[in-house]
Scaffold this motif. Structure first.
Motif, PDB file in Angstrom:
ATOM      1  N   LEU A 298     -61.844  -9.879  53.348  1.00 19.98           N
ATOM      2  CA  LEU A 298     -62.818  -8.905  53.841  1.00 19.98           C
ATOM      3  C   LEU A 298     -62.729  -8.775  55.354  1.00 19.98           C
ATOM      4  CD1 LEU A 298     -65.862  -9.788  51.558  1.00 19.98           C
ATOM      5  CD2 LEU A 298     -64.474  -7.717  51.462  1.00 19.98           C
ATOM      6  N   HIS A 299     -62.612  -9.890  56.040  1.00 21.03           N
ATOM      7  CA  HIS A 299     -62.463  -9.843  57.496  1.00 21.03           C
ATOM      8  C   HIS A 299     -61.190  -9.100  57.879  1.00 21.03           C
ATOM      9  CE1 HIS A 299     -65.302 -13.453  58.526  1.00 21.03           C
ATOM     10  NE2 HIS A 299     -65.939 -12.389  58.077  1.00 21.03           N
ATOM     11  N   GLY A 300     -60.136  -9.310  57.115  1.00 19.38           N
ATOM     12  CA  GLY A 300     -58.890  -8.613  57.391  1.00 19.38           C
ATOM     13  C   GLY A 300     -59.015  -7.113  57.235  1.00 19.38           C
ATOM     14  N   ALA A 301     -59.972  -6.689  56.422  1.00 15.18           N
ATOM     15  CA  ALA A 301     -60.215  -5.260  56.224  1.00 15.18           C
ATOM     16  C   ALA A 301     -61.276  -4.728  57.184  1.00 15.18           C
ATOM     17  CB  ALA A 301     -60.647  -5.009  54.782  1.00 15.18           C
ATOM     18  N   GLY A 302     -61.710  -5.561  58.120  1.00 12.86           N
ATOM     19  CA  GLY A 302     -62.695  -5.118  59.096  1.00 12.86           C
ATOM     20  C   GLY A 302     -64.120  -5.124  58.590  1.00 12.86           C
ATOM     21  N   GLN A 352     -70.422   3.265  53.547  1.00 15.73           N
ATOM     22  CA  GLN A 352     -70.008   1.935  53.978  1.00 15.73           C
ATOM     23  C   GLN A 352     -70.212   0.921  52.858  1.00 15.73           C
ATOM     24  OE1 GLN A 352     -72.504   1.923  57.588  1.00 15.73           O
ATOM     25  NE2 GLN A 352     -70.621   1.643  58.784  1.00 15.73           N
ATOM     26  N   VAL A 353     -71.306   1.055  52.135  1.00 13.73           N
ATOM     27  CA  VAL A 353     -71.547   0.175  50.980  1.00 13.73           C
ATOM     28  C   VAL A 353     -70.426   0.358  49.962  1.00 13.73           C
ATOM     29  CG1 VAL A 353     -73.103  -0.336  49.063  1.00 13.73           C
ATOM     30  CG2 VAL A 353     -74.051   0.192  51.316  1.00 13.73           C
ATOM     31  N   ALA A 354     -70.067   1.605  49.696  1.00 14.16           N
ATOM     32  CA  ALA A 354     -68.996   1.882  48.740  1.00 14.16           C
ATOM     33  C   ALA A 354     -67.669   1.286  49.213  1.00 14.16           C
ATOM     34  CB  ALA A 354     -68.859   3.390  48.535  1.00 14.16           C
ATOM     35  N   GLU A 355     -67.406   1.372  50.515  1.00  9.02           N
ATOM     36  CA  GLU A 355     -66.169   0.808  51.055  1.00  9.02           C
ATOM     37  C   GLU A 355     -66.150  -0.713  50.905  1.00  9.02           C
ATOM     38  OE1 GLU A 355     -63.819   0.457  55.362  1.00  9.02           O
ATOM     39  OE2 GLU A 355     -65.384   1.982  55.094  1.00  9.02           O
ATOM     40  N   ILE A 356     -67.278  -1.351  51.173  1.00  6.50           N
ATOM     41  CA  ILE A 356     -67.369  -2.806  51.044  1.00  6.50           C
ATOM     42  C   ILE A 356     -67.109  -3.230  49.606  1.00  6.50           C
ATOM     43  CG2 ILE A 356     -68.935  -4.785  51.179  1.00  6.50           C
ATOM     44  CD1 ILE A 356     -70.340  -3.190  53.517  1.00  6.50           C
ATOM     45  N   VAL A 357     -67.747  -2.542  48.661  1.00  8.16           N
ATOM     46  CA  VAL A 357     -67.589  -2.898  47.254  1.00  8.16           C
ATOM     47  C   VAL A 357     -66.164  -2.625  46.788  1.00  8.16           C
ATOM     48  CG1 VAL A 357     -68.318  -2.349  44.903  1.00  8.16           C
ATOM     49  CG2 VAL A 357     -70.026  -2.605  46.712  1.00  8.16           C
ATOM     50  N   SER A 358     -65.593  -1.518  47.249  1.00  6.23           N
ATOM     51  CA  SER A 358     -64.212  -1.206  46.868  1.00  6.23           C
ATOM     52  C   SER A 358     -63.257  -2.315  47.301  1.00  6.23           C
ATOM     53  CB  SER A 358     -63.796   0.127  47.503  1.00  6.23           C
ATOM     54  OG  SER A 358     -62.446   0.410  47.222  1.00  6.23           O
ATOM     55  N   LYS A 359     -63.449  -2.790  48.520  1.00  3.36           N
ATOM     56  CA  LYS A 359     -62.587  -3.876  48.990  1.00  3.36           C
ATOM     57  C   LYS A 359     -62.869  -5.153  48.221  1.00  3.36           C
ATOM     58  CE  LYS A 359     -59.502  -5.916  51.409  1.00  3.36           C
ATOM     59  NZ  LYS A 359     -58.076  -5.609  51.169  1.00  3.36           N
ATOM     60  N   LEU A 360     -64.139  -5.416  47.930  1.00  6.63           N
ATOM     61  CA  LEU A 360     -64.481  -6.619  47.183  1.00  6.63           C
ATOM     62  C   LEU A 360     -63.852  -6.591  45.796  1.00  6.63           C
ATOM     63  CD1 LEU A 360     -66.146  -9.248  47.386  1.00  6.63           C
ATOM     64  CD2 LEU A 360     -68.042  -8.014  46.327  1.00  6.63           C
ATOM     65  N   LYS A 361     -63.790  -5.418  45.192  1.00  5.36           N
ATOM     66  CA  LYS A 361     -63.181  -5.316  43.862  1.00  5.36           C
ATOM     67  C   LYS A 361     -61.691  -5.633  43.900  1.00  5.36           C
ATOM     68  CE  LYS A 361     -66.419  -2.101  41.682  1.00  5.36           C
ATOM     69  NZ  LYS A 361     -66.631  -0.747  41.104  1.00  5.36           N
ATOM     70  N   VAL A 363     -60.398  -7.889  45.664  1.00 11.03           N
ATOM     71  CA  VAL A 363     -60.239  -9.339  45.753  1.00 11.03           C
ATOM     72  C   VAL A 363     -60.974 -10.042  44.621  1.00 11.03           C
ATOM     73  CG1 VAL A 363     -59.943  -9.246  48.241  1.00 11.03           C
ATOM     74  CG2 VAL A 363     -62.218  -9.689  47.308  1.00 11.03           C
ATOM     75  N   SER A 364     -61.556  -9.271  43.690  1.00  9.26           N
ATOM     76  CA  SER A 364     -62.307  -9.893  42.595  1.00  9.26           C
ATOM     77  C   SER A 364     -61.463 -10.815  41.721  1.00  9.26           C
ATOM     78  CB  SER A 364     -62.986  -8.826  41.731  1.00  9.26           C
ATOM     79  OG  SER A 364     -62.031  -7.978  41.131  1.00  9.26           O
ATOM     80  N   PRO A 365     -60.125 -10.636  41.655  1.00 13.92           N
ATOM     81  CA  PRO A 365     -59.359 -11.654  40.928  1.00 13.92           C
ATOM     82  C   PRO A 365     -59.547 -13.055  41.498  1.00 13.92           C
ATOM     83  CG  PRO A 365     -58.042  -9.681  41.219  1.00 13.92           C
ATOM     84  CD  PRO A 365     -59.290  -9.483  42.025  1.00 13.92           C
ATOM     85  N   LEU A 366     -60.044 -13.132  42.745  1.00 16.25           N
ATOM     86  CA  LEU A 366     -60.345 -14.449  43.302  1.00 16.25           C
ATOM     87  C   LEU A 366     -61.497 -15.103  42.550  1.00 16.25           C
ATOM     88  CD1 LEU A 366     -59.995 -13.672  47.117  1.00 16.25           C
ATOM     89  CD2 LEU A 366     -58.359 -14.794  45.618  1.00 16.25           C
ATOM     90  N   GLY A 367     -62.267 -14.279  41.806  1.00 13.42           N
ATOM     91  CA  GLY A 367     -63.172 -14.871  40.839  1.00 13.42           C
ATOM     92  C   GLY A 367     -64.622 -14.990  41.241  1.00 13.42           C
ATOM     93  N   PHE A 368     -65.517 -14.266  40.519  1.00 13.41           N
ATOM     94  CA  PHE A 368     -66.932 -14.548  40.661  1.00 13.41           C
ATOM     95  C   PHE A 368     -67.211 -15.902  40.010  1.00 13.41           C
ATOM     96  CE2 PHE A 368     -67.034  -9.899  41.073  1.00 13.41           C
ATOM     97  CZ  PHE A 368     -67.703  -9.822  42.283  1.00 13.41           C
ATOM     98  N   ALA A 369     -68.139 -16.617  40.578  1.00 14.58           N
ATOM     99  CA  ALA A 369     -68.382 -17.990  40.146  1.00 14.58           C
ATOM    100  C   ALA A 369     -68.956 -18.035  38.739  1.00 14.58           C
ATOM    101  CB  ALA A 369     -69.333 -18.670  41.132  1.00 14.58           C
TER     102      ALA A 369
END
Length: 389
Positions: A298-302, A352-361, A363-369
């Motif tokens: 996420l930091h890498g994506a700003g 901005q919320v949509a952009e954050i969620v899009s990026k999070l998706k 990286v989601s293979p990293l796994g929700f707990a």
């Protein structure tokens, strides 16, 4: 770039009013306490639905004075949580008492009432729940336990301005409530600030004396006190922001609901506010099994994601003398390893919320707990199980 918090955007929104209020405070030359602070105290007491509010110079000072006003001192114990900022623990130690940690609930991430009674000893004098991230702790059972054992309850509401539990505001349920107005809070000053609220006139009087050198009139010191007074400029700033706090709170809740909606297909692990709670989302946090990798992505994506709090208090080197170790608070420790906080502030735009969620998706293979032990059973067992509206 999407910052984790954008205080400049907030200032731009209310700049004319803020500038006029600060100029008024400076022009009055009432730099310590004074009419601006008194006006804010009256408004904030009304907002919290309590009789008394005394403004101080920080949230830490608020906690310290609340403990002292409650008669907490050397040899006493205060039951609290480790899933918090270190100020909660520090204030207990400042009073001379010993903090005794209990674990948090795996569903709400706040103090688990089921763990309290086992921690009570003849030295216990108070319970200090923390309303984490803007969600209030489960106050009814906490108050019931406290009254049954003759204990005081002090709410750490530093992150919960305007939060509600069964229609009651944060700070109004316990014997005392403590707030921080650190700039990044939902109601933030232009520097440090805090307040103690209460319905008890005896405790209110002691807080008032303690914050101002123990004097009931100039040079008439009736108890030993402290210089914990709020300055007039902070009172002026907070008075302006009181006009906006409800709109800002609803904006935060709307942003959180949009996060919930956009993330729903991923079934993220996040706190489940009881239907009767008003969560004010000082922080929007979820849990990731590979949190640190996701944070770097996420930091890498700003995107200014953050962690609250990566090392719980009981495992901090500064508090090793309290005698706790790894494994003593398993839910707290697991949360600390998995928390990830997403940007949330009233000025955050839908795109901005949509952009954050899009990026999070991505990286989601990293796994929700995975659920914490007991979490799923607790969710299913709770009546009227739905998210707060």
């Amino acid at each position: 770039m999407i910052p984790f918090l954008d205080l400049k955007a907030q200032y731009r929104q209310i700049k004319p009013e803020i500038d006029a209020a600060v100029a008024r405070a400076i022009g009055s030359a009432q730099f310590v306490l004074g009419p601006e602070v008194a006006a804010f105290e009256e408004r904030f007491a009304d907002y919290c639905k309590v009789a008394h509010c005394h403004a101080v110079n920080s949230g830490t000072s608020a906690l310290h004075l609340a403990l002292l006003a409650a008669g907490i001192g050397p040899g006493d114990e205060v039951i609290t949580v480790s899933m918090t900022f270190v100020a909660t623990t520090a204030a207990v130690l400042y009073s001379g008492a010993k903090p005794v940690f209990v674990d948090v609930d795996p569903v709400t991430w706040t103090m688990n009432p089921a763990s309290i009674e086992a921690a009570i000893t003849p030295r216990t004098k108070a319970i200090l729940p923390v309303h984490l991230h803007g969600l209030m702790a489960d106050m009814d059972p906490i108050m019931s336990i406290a009254r049954r054992h003759g204990l005081l309850v002090i709410e750490d509401a530093a992150q919960a301005h305007g939060a509600e539990y069964k229609g009651r505001r944060a700070g109004s349920i316990g014997d005392l409530g403590c707030f921080s107005f650190y700039p990044g809070k939902n109601l933030g000053a232009f520097g440090e600030g805090g307040a103690v609220v209460t319905d008890r006139p005896d405790l209110a009087r002691r807080v008032s004396l303690l914050r101002d050198w123990g004097q009931e009139a100039k040079y008439k010191h009736v108890i030993a006190g402290y210089n914990y007074r709020m300055d007039g400029i902070q009172g002026a700033v907070l008075n302006v922001k009181m006009d906006y706090i409800e709109a800002w709170t609803e904006a935060r809740r709307s942003i959180a609901a949009e996060y919930d909606r956009l993330l729903s297909t991923l079934s993220p692990a996040r706190p489940l506010p009881p239907w009767y709670s008003r969560h004010v989302y000082h922080v929007y946090a979820l849990r990731l099994s590979r949190r640190d990798e996701a944070l770097r992505a996420l930091h890498g994506a700003g995107i200014g994601a953050a962690i609250h709090y990566p090392v719980p208090v009981h495992l901090q080197k500064a508090y090793a003398e309290l005698g706790y170790g790894l494994g003593d608070l398993p839910v707290t420790e697991r949360l600390a390893n998995e928390f990830l906080s997403l940007p949330i502030y009233p000025e955050l735009l839908p795109e901005q919320v949509a952009e954050i969620v899009s990026k999070l998706k991505t990286v989601s293979p990293l796994g929700f707990a995975r659920p914490i032990d007991g979490e799923r059973d607790e969710i299913l067992a709770r009546p009227n199980n739905r998210r707060a509206s």
